[in-house]
Design an enzyme around this catalytic site. Structure first.
Site, PDB file in Angstrom:
ATOM      1  N   GLU A  52      -8.638   5.908   5.916  1.00 49.84           N
ATOM      2  CA  GLU A  52      -8.444   5.602   7.337  1.00 49.84           C
ATOM      3  C   GLU A  52      -8.524   6.845   8.217  1.00 49.84           C
ATOM      4  OE1 GLU A  52      -6.648   4.387   4.861  1.00 49.84           O
ATOM      5  OE2 GLU A  52      -6.475   2.210   5.090  1.00 49.84           O
ATOM      6  N   PHE A 114       6.183  -5.936   2.315  1.00 48.38           N
ATOM      7  CA  PHE A 114       5.110  -5.186   1.655  1.00 48.38           C
ATOM      8  C   PHE A 114       4.129  -4.654   2.705  1.00 48.38           C
ATOM      9  CE2 PHE A 114       0.846  -5.184  -0.368  1.00 48.38           C
ATOM     10  CZ  PHE A 114       1.057  -4.071  -1.177  1.00 48.38           C
ATOM     11  N   GLN A 115       3.826  -3.399   2.616  1.00 46.49           N
ATOM     12  CA  GLN A 115       2.930  -2.710   3.551  1.00 46.49           C
ATOM     13  C   GLN A 115       3.393  -2.828   5.001  1.00 46.49           C
ATOM     14  OE1 GLN A 115      -1.217  -3.748   2.607  1.00 46.49           O
ATOM     15  NE2 GLN A 115      -1.253  -2.007   1.209  1.00 46.49           N
ATOM     16  N   LYS A 164       0.058 -10.423  11.616  1.00 49.76           N
ATOM     17  CA  LYS A 164      -0.931 -11.315  11.006  1.00 49.76           C
ATOM     18  C   LYS A 164      -0.836 -12.736  11.565  1.00 49.76           C
ATOM     19  CE  LYS A 164      -2.965 -12.269   6.488  1.00 49.76           C
ATOM     20  NZ  LYS A 164      -2.838 -12.061   5.034  1.00 49.76           N
ATOM     21  N   MET A 485      -9.648  31.684   7.183  1.00 47.52           N
ATOM     22  CA  MET A 485      -8.792  32.075   8.297  1.00 47.52           C
ATOM     23  C   MET A 485      -7.382  32.399   7.799  1.00 47.52           C
ATOM     24  SD  MET A 485      -9.162  32.758  11.426  1.00 47.52           S
ATOM     25  CE  MET A 485     -10.304  31.864  12.478  1.00 47.52           C
TER      26      MET A 485
END
Lengths: 589, 184
Positions: A52, A114-115, A164, A485
């Site tokens: 993502e 969940f999630q 959802k 760097m």
């Protein structure tokens, strides 16, 4: 009569109504209804990413190279948390983005389902605004408002979190013109600056003897017309122009009035001119600490005009004598008009001594480096890349580190929207997915990610996305087997104790490219560099170019932390680099 | 400890702060929607601003507006930043610095529980009367007073109650409004 549809269908409908052609996303349980709606339409094309974070940087690259809004679609929980880095990056660099996240159904919110995660809570401080849409009837308004907020004023990322059950629910869809711009009457960005202030600014400009334009990402965000007006104003006034990292391309790199980038790794002439000027005209930049160096010694004798669309950017770190709140393009246009109405005469003579002084600084050749015939110098590699791509339709993205600064120094741009880099947040791993996003928007262009071997491994998986969608991005890795760097700062500040800044067990990048289904090229011989670059450009497939470069090259010039603009380390320094910064400067980042 | 490991102050403002911090009361008019308080409070904590007192309530139901009164201590430069940063939040309509705009009316309410017996009880009631504090609960060993007024008055009342058997205090935080006919 408004059309009835599910929340999921509304998402697609709203995207289409907002002119969205591409979205970057990854499916999961809490967004399956939206994916089902995507499956049944062909208005919006979905690009499947591999992580993502990749989706967010692709959306950023897409947005920055087109001026359109980048759109991301991810699932709840880890989908949303993985997007946080890109959201923060977009907020810091003012990139318009709408990120739609799935959420667990309303009745499960707060149950540690969940999630499940508190997406609006987590993203509150890394978005311009965010929403949790609990009722399907709010969804059309929120979606249209999200685009309005992301694109207007100072652009930024907006998250729309959709449970959802809302995606499944039926409701009435409203088109943008039916819901109005925003329910939030409190949100009213204004483009127009105060004309009296603009006139006062032009008066100061007409009297200035040591003026400089200091421009930033705001000029790019304002649209290509703003760059046009900047060029016009610079030509009218004859003033020198420097820019921040984010503003590169707004003014042509080939113009004699161009001073190069300013700031920590900016040119000597740009920084000296900023320090010694009597009038600083800041347009769409925000006096970031990478620009100002030591703030109490920053440009001590100048009057400062600051044009910005965000009032909170003005006098945040450096006090502005003449603030102008407004859109850069609009203000520049008025400046041109008012300047023309006041004078036809050139200011060339009045500022000739200033230019003479600037020329002496230019002669220091602060971007110079010792080339080598046995090992590829990173600066040389970028200059050869620039020469090989001249005249082509080219877009450059970068990761973060030395290679990024070298690219900014040695790869000049003629046009805006050609340079995509992570400025504010400094996100390693930005460049490869950003290149994918740019290539989606410009399928026939030459899109190159100038990368470091450390950064690029953070989001390397998006090579798979590039291969899947036949996006012929070029990943040009300046491989010094170091986090360059970090290594440089350790040399500078920590007695050369190089703690964990070398890349052990590097992959074979050629084999890696081939494993992904791309093309791998390796080059370590300066004599073979041009041919290898030509080969890379001519392949119409994704390429990883492993350019093995000098391992200990420092990125110079540099304003060491805690020092003012006129105390730069130049490439011809003789002192031991580790003794330059004092104890106070060591604590800075 | 070697020199390079010694901590120093802020990274960006190497110049010593020359302005002195002032206490200001800000009135923030916002859309009453979920999460608005978190946005405002989050902004203060994220940017390192102080909150001395915070009061929130819906004030205009039909328009869906709430007013947040924040008391903060900051230098004039930071005060301006606080105002501008608050105004960046999408649901924020207006921010007024009531302290800067002139003498605003400031009121607070406190409930003060005092326990004691004998002379202390008599003295407690006498002081409560002087402060126009009302008895809202009483037992043979205790009182709960309701006292309202300027925060300084409440501070004084509480200080006087300490030797007389102060048990606990709860304060509403500040409500503030500008004087005169003008609204926000």
């Amino acid at each position: 009569m408004a059309e009835q549809m599910t929340g999921a269908e509304m998402v697609i409908e709203a995207l289409a109504d907002q002119g969205v052609e591409h979205i970057f996303g990854y499916p999961g349980g809490a967004v399956l209804p939206i994916y089902d709606a995507i499956f049944q339409q062909d208005k919006v094309r979905h690009i499947l990413v591999r992580h993502e974070q990749g989706a967010t940087h692709m959306a950023e690259g897409y947005a920055r190279s087109t001026g359109k809004c980048g759109v991301v679609l991810v699932t709840s929980g880890p989908g949303a948390t993985n997007a946080v880095t890109g959201l923060t990056d977009a907020l810091m660099d003012s990139i318009p983005m709408v990120c739609i996240t799935g959420q667990v159904p309303n009745p499960l919110i707060g149950s540690d389902a969940f999630q499940e995660c508190d997406t609006v809570g987590i993203t509150r401080s890394c978005t311009k605004h965010n929403y949790l849409v609990k009722n399907v009837n709010d969804l059309p308004r929120v979606l249209h408002e999200a685009f309005f907020i992301a694109m207007s004023g100072r652009p930024g990322p907006v998250v729309v979190d959709i449970p959802k059950d809302v995606q499944f629910a039926l409701g009435a869809y409203l088109r943008p013109e039916e819901v109005g711009a925003s329910r939030h009457r409190s949100y009213k960005p204004h483009r127009e600056g105060d004309l009296n202030a603009i006139e006062a600014a032009v008066e100061l400009m007409l009297r200035a003897e040591r003026p400089i334009f200091y421009t930033g990402g705001g000029v790019i965000n304002s649209g290509p017309e703003a760059s046009e007006r900047l060029r016009e104003l610079a030509e009218l006034t004859g003033f020198p122009v420097t820019s921040t990292l984010m503003g590169l391309g707004a003014f042509p790199g080939s113009d004699p009035q161009w001073m190069g980038m300013l700031g920590m790794h900016g040119t000597y002439e740009a920084n000296m001119a900023m320090h010694d000027c009597d009038l600083m005209i800041c347009i769409g930049a925000r006096f970031d600490d990478r620009i100002t160096g030591r703030i109490d010694a920053f440009s001590p004798n100048s009057k400062k005009i600051h044009v910005d669309i965000d009032p909170s950017s003005i006098s945040k770190t450096v006090r502005a004598d003449l603030p102008i709140v407004g859109d850069c393009g609009w203000v520049l246009e008025e400046m041109v008009r008012i300047w023309r109405s006041k004078t036809n005469a050139s200011r060339a003579e009045a500022i000739a001594p200033w230019w003479k002084e600037i020329e002496t600084w230019r002669k220091r050749n602060s971007l110079g480096f010792k080339n080598s015939s046995s090992v590829i110098k990173p600066q040389h590699a970028i200059r050869r890349l620039y020469e090989a791509t001249r005249g082509r339709d080219v877009y450059i993205t970068t990761e973060v580190g030395q290679h990024q600064m070298w690219a900014a120094q040695h790869f000049p741009f003629e046009l805006p929207n050609r340079w995509m880099t992570s400025g504010g947040l400094g996100t390693m791993g930005y460049g490869l997915p950003a290149a994918v996003g740019v290539q989606v928007a410009h399928p026939d262009a030459l899109v190159i990610d100038i990368a470091g071997e450390a950064s690029v491994q953070m989001t390397m998986q998006e090579m798979s996305t590039a291969v899947q969608y036949e996006l012929p991005i070029k990943v040009f890795i300046l491989n010094n087997e170091r986090m360059g760097m970090v290594r440089q700062w350790q040399e500078l500040l920590h007695g050369g104790r190089y703690a964990h800044s070398y890349s052990e067990s590097l992959p074979d990048f050629v084999k890696l490219a081939e494993a992904y289904g791309g093309v791998g090229i390796k080059c370590s011989d300066p004599a073979g560099l041009d041919d290898a670059i030509a080969e890379m450009i001519n392949v119409r497939r994704p390429v990883i170019f492993d350019c093995v470069v000098e391992k200990h090259e420092n990125c110079l010039p540099m304003i060491p932390s805690g020092k003012p603009h006129n105390e730069m380390i130049l490439p011809d320094h003789t002192e031991d680099i580790g003794s330059i910064i004092d104890a106070k400067g060591r604590a800075l980042v | 400890m070697s020199a390079h490991l010694q901590p120093s102050g802020s990274a960006y403002f190497l110049a010593a702060e020359t302005q002195t911090p002032e206490r200001h009361t800000l009135s923030v008019l916002v859309d009453n929607e979920p999460g608005i308080l978190a946005r405002v409070v989050g902004l203060f904590s994220a940017r390192g601003y102080n909150i001395d007192s915070l009061t929130v309530s819906e004030t205009e139901h039909e328009k869906g507006l709430s007013r947040i009164t924040v008391v903060t201590v900051a230098t004039p430069k930071v005060l301006l930043q606080i105002k501008l940063q608050l105004e960046r939040l999408v649901p924020v309509h207006k921010v007024h610095d009531l302290t800067a705009e002139g003498k605003a009316l400031e009121r607070e309410l406190a409930l003060v529980k005092v326990a004691g017996a004998g002379e202390h009880r008599v003295e407690t009631l006498r002081l409560a009367e002087a402060f126009r504090a009302q008895v809202v609960d009483a037992t043979t060993e205790s009182f709960v007073f309701e006292v309202k007024g300027k925060p300084s008055k409440i501070d004084s009342f509480i200080a006087l109650m300490v030797p007389l058997g102060l048990v606990e205090v709860v304060r509403t935080g500040l409500a503030a409004i500008s004087r005169g006919s003008e609204g926000m």
